[in-house]
Design a protein around this motif. Structure first.
Motif, PDB file in Angstrom:
ATOM      1  N   THR A  49       2.111  15.998 -14.374  1.00  0.00           N
ATOM      2  CA  THR A  49       1.931  17.441 -14.208  1.00  0.00           C
ATOM      3  C   THR A  49       3.111  18.190 -14.807  1.00  0.00           C
ATOM      4  OG1 THR A  49       0.659  17.082 -12.184  1.00  0.00           O
ATOM      5  CG2 THR A  49       1.581  19.286 -12.519  1.00  0.00           C
ATOM      6  N   ALA A  50       4.319  17.720 -14.505  1.00  0.00           N
ATOM      7  CA  ALA A  50       5.530  18.368 -15.037  1.00  0.00           C
ATOM      8  C   ALA A  50       5.606  18.230 -16.556  1.00  0.00           C
ATOM      9  CB  ALA A  50       6.774  17.759 -14.393  1.00  0.00           C
ATOM     10  N   LYS A  51       5.259  17.051 -17.061  1.00  0.00           N
ATOM     11  CA  LYS A  51       5.304  16.837 -18.516  1.00  0.00           C
ATOM     12  C   LYS A  51       4.263  17.707 -19.225  1.00  0.00           C
ATOM     13  CE  LYS A  51       5.472  13.414 -22.100  1.00  0.00           C
ATOM     14  NZ  LYS A  51       5.565  12.057 -22.511  1.00  0.00           N
ATOM     15  N   GLY A  52       3.057  17.803 -18.646  1.00  0.00           N
ATOM     16  CA  GLY A  52       2.013  18.645 -19.220  1.00  0.00           C
ATOM     17  C   GLY A  52       2.412  20.105 -19.247  1.00  0.00           C
TER      18      GLY A  52
ATOM     19  N   ILE B 101       0.842  -1.205   0.000  1.00  0.00           N
ATOM     20  CA  ILE B 101       0.000   0.000   0.000  1.00  0.00           C
ATOM     21  C   ILE B 101       0.872   1.248   0.000  1.00  0.00           C
ATOM     22  CG2 ILE B 101      -1.604   1.366   1.413  1.00  0.00           C
ATOM     23  CD1 ILE B 101      -2.862  -1.367   2.256  1.00  0.00           C
ATOM     24  N   ALA B 102       1.906   1.255   0.864  1.00  0.00           N
ATOM     25  CA  ALA B 102       2.811   2.413   0.931  1.00  0.00           C
ATOM     26  C   ALA B 102       3.527   2.614  -0.406  1.00  0.00           C
ATOM     27  CB  ALA B 102       3.818   2.221   2.056  1.00  0.00           C
ATOM     28  N   ALA B 103       3.987   1.513  -1.009  1.00  0.00           N
ATOM     29  CA  ALA B 103       4.699   1.610  -2.292  1.00  0.00           C
ATOM     30  C   ALA B 103       3.772   2.116  -3.391  1.00  0.00           C
ATOM     31  CB  ALA B 103       5.272   0.247  -2.674  1.00  0.00           C
ATOM     32  N   SER B 104       2.503   1.647  -3.413  1.00  0.00           N
ATOM     33  CA  SER B 104       1.571   2.096  -4.455  1.00  0.00           C
ATOM     34  C   SER B 104       1.256   3.578  -4.309  1.00  0.00           C
ATOM     35  CB  SER B 104       0.285   1.267  -4.414  1.00  0.00           C
ATOM     36  OG  SER B 104      -0.429   1.519  -3.217  1.00  0.00           O
ATOM     37  N   LYS B 105       1.171   4.084  -3.060  1.00  0.00           N
ATOM     38  CA  LYS B 105       0.940   5.525  -2.842  1.00  0.00           C
ATOM     39  C   LYS B 105       2.111   6.339  -3.366  1.00  0.00           C
ATOM     40  CE  LYS B 105      -2.874   5.617  -0.231  1.00  0.00           C
ATOM     41  NZ  LYS B 105      -4.087   6.309  -0.604  1.00  0.00           N
TER      42      LYS B 105
ATOM     43  N   THR C 109       4.295   9.851  -7.549  1.00  0.00           N
ATOM     44  CA  THR C 109       5.393  10.100  -8.479  1.00  0.00           C
ATOM     45  C   THR C 109       4.873  10.229  -9.910  1.00  0.00           C
ATOM     46  OG1 THR C 109       6.869   8.827  -7.059  1.00  0.00           O
ATOM     47  CG2 THR C 109       7.615   9.221  -9.291  1.00  0.00           C
ATOM     48  N   VAL C 110       3.957   9.344 -10.292  1.00  0.00           N
ATOM     49  CA  VAL C 110       3.375   9.390 -11.638  1.00  0.00           C
ATOM     50  C   VAL C 110       2.580  10.683 -11.826  1.00  0.00           C
ATOM     51  CG1 VAL C 110       1.656   8.303 -13.157  1.00  0.00           C
ATOM     52  CG2 VAL C 110       3.352   6.898 -11.983  1.00  0.00           C
ATOM     53  N   SER C 111       1.826  11.085 -10.793  1.00  0.00           N
ATOM     54  CA  SER C 111       1.040  12.320 -10.869  1.00  0.00           C
ATOM     55  C   SER C 111       1.946  13.537 -11.052  1.00  0.00           C
ATOM     56  CB  SER C 111       0.213  12.473  -9.597  1.00  0.00           C
ATOM     57  OG  SER C 111      -0.443  13.703  -9.575  1.00  0.00           O
TER      58      SER C 111
END
Length: 198
Positions: A50-53, A35-39, A44-46
């Motif tokens: 955001t940075a790529k956009g 659960i901690a790793a998925s959060k 990180t993906v979000s």
């Protein structure tokens, strides 16, 4: 070496397996770590998207603004028209430094169009041209809103304010603004920027 083997056998004989409680605790700990790793991965993906956009939005708006600025800077006169839902106008027509009548706006697909009105060429033909960027240059964005206004107050009479809002279904909206100085228009010039509602 014999002592080590003896200790290993002694330890091995003592531990015959795991109890049910030990297995449940182990799975609970593994679940907590997952659960901690998925959060962490989701955050990180979000941040990455955001940075790529933002980076893509900056790049596309810079390309579009550079073209608009290059056309408008040499304007001898300009008419800003076409009232938007919000303040500002969505079209600009002007005579450029070479004397060509030019229109800048956005087409139905949400892409920039620079229209050069008909001019008589050497052969006597009358030609008009629509200039557009290749769709790939937009990197998944389209123009949601393009507005031109003539700022009031402390600004010179030859300044045009441009606001460009891009939209991407993947990255959302990105807004870019710029003040453009028309160097052929000044306080001593007979021509000026006219704003009107159609």
């Amino acid at each position: 070496m014999k002592k080590l083997k003896h200790l290993f056998r002694k330890f091995h004989n003592k531990n015959q397996g795991l109890t049910l409680v030990e297995m449940i605790v182990t799975f609970m700990l593994i679940g907590l770590f997952m659960i901690a790793a998925s959060k962490v991965i989701a955050n990180t993906v979000s941040v990455y998207y955001t940075a790529k956009g933002t980076a893509n939005g900056m790049q596309v708006s810079s390309i579009i603004a550079s073209k608009i600025r290059g056309e408008i800077e040499g304007a001898r006169d300009a008419t800003i028209s076409g009232q938007n839902e919000t303040t500002g106008y969505n079209k600009i027509e002007f005579t450029d430094a070479q004397g060509s009548h030019v229109y800048i706006g956005v087409n139905e697909e949400g892409y920039l169009v620079v229209h050069y009105y008909p001019v008589v060429v050497a052969s006597g033909e009358v030609k008009s041209t629509d200039w557009v960027f290749d769709q790939k240059a937009y990197m998944g964005y389209s123009i949601k809103e393009l507005k031109f206004t003539q700022p009031k107050g402390d600004y010179a009479d030859n300044i045009i304010y441009m606001s460009l809002t891009l939209h991407s279904s993947r990255y959302g909206d990105f807004t870019y603004t710029e003040y453009i100085q028309c160097y052929n228009l000044d306080a001593n010039s007979d021509t000026q920027i006219n704003c009107k509602t159609e």
